[in-house]
Design an enzyme around this catalytic site. Sequence first.
Site, PDB file in Angstrom:
ATOM      1  N   GLU A 102      54.910  65.459  -2.129  1.00 56.14           N
ATOM      2  CA  GLU A 102      55.892  64.567  -2.726  1.00 56.14           C
ATOM      3  C   GLU A 102      57.206  64.648  -1.931  1.00 56.14           C
ATOM      4  OE1 GLU A 102      54.723  62.781  -5.232  1.00 56.14           O
ATOM      5  OE2 GLU A 102      54.049  63.984  -6.916  1.00 56.14           O
ATOM      6  N   GLU A 147      46.296  66.248  -6.712  1.00 58.92           N
ATOM      7  CA  GLU A 147      46.389  66.077  -8.162  1.00 58.92           C
ATOM      8  C   GLU A 147      45.142  65.452  -8.788  1.00 58.92           C
ATOM      9  OE1 GLU A 147      50.721  66.373  -6.887  1.00 58.92           O
ATOM     10  OE2 GLU A 147      48.826  65.640  -6.074  1.00 58.92           O
TER      11      GLU A 147
END
Length: 269
Positions: free
Chosen positions: A123, A143
């Site tokens: 991220e 994820e």
Amino acid sequence: MSIDYASGDDHVVLITINRPEARNAMDMEHFFQLRGAWERFDADDDAYVAIVTGVGQDFCVGADLKTYIPQITKLAKTLEAGETTEVGGYRLDDGVKAVLRGTKIYKPIIAAVNGNCVAGGMEMLGGTDLRVAADTAHFGVLEPKRGLFAGGGTTVRLPRQIPFPAAMELLLCADRVPAARAFEMGLLNEVCRPADLMARAYDYAHRITANGPFAVRKTKESVLRGLATDMGGAYKIESEISREVFSSEDAKEGPLAFAEKRDPKWQNR
């Protein structure tokens, strides 16, 4: 351990995620510290470029799920019960601001990826401008493998930064890919030996700081603001910023220094 912040006389700031005992995973305190480091860099007029790296075998593996989830859940409930926006200095958006989601930092940021860059590390990578990685590093949007969602900016930024098929491969397959493959995908500027990593990151930083800092900052601003709108809006932003830069003190100094065959003395305005 902590988030280390070091600035030198070369206008380059080094931000180091220093929690190797937890693979540079971050709990609430470390997200808070990292957010603070970015805000400190952004506010420092003498800091032109930042390099972010990690200690040990990992760059950043995101949130420390064993501690962060209970902490953020407790914080959310506390905030819901009152009218305050923070508790003990902690805010609900510390995590996303720490990984550069929604921030407006127009100074260049270089990632020196020393090891595993997954989850929140990926991220944050999306919020950096140049990326150098050790050839031992690995990358992944992991994820979905755990039934989770990369909500720190990756699903928005990645398809805008690398070819669509490569972005969707990372996002949907949730594979852990080596640095060489990440470079092929367009995620990185360069892959090097681990021993050369910081030297290569500083080389990029010093190539940037040789330029007019005001012009550099405004160039990044034009790019980021332009990406957030349509072409017509982007051209309007570019024209607005162009006028601002050409009327700056540095725009006078640059041509003058060239004509006098000397190094420019930037004023950053």
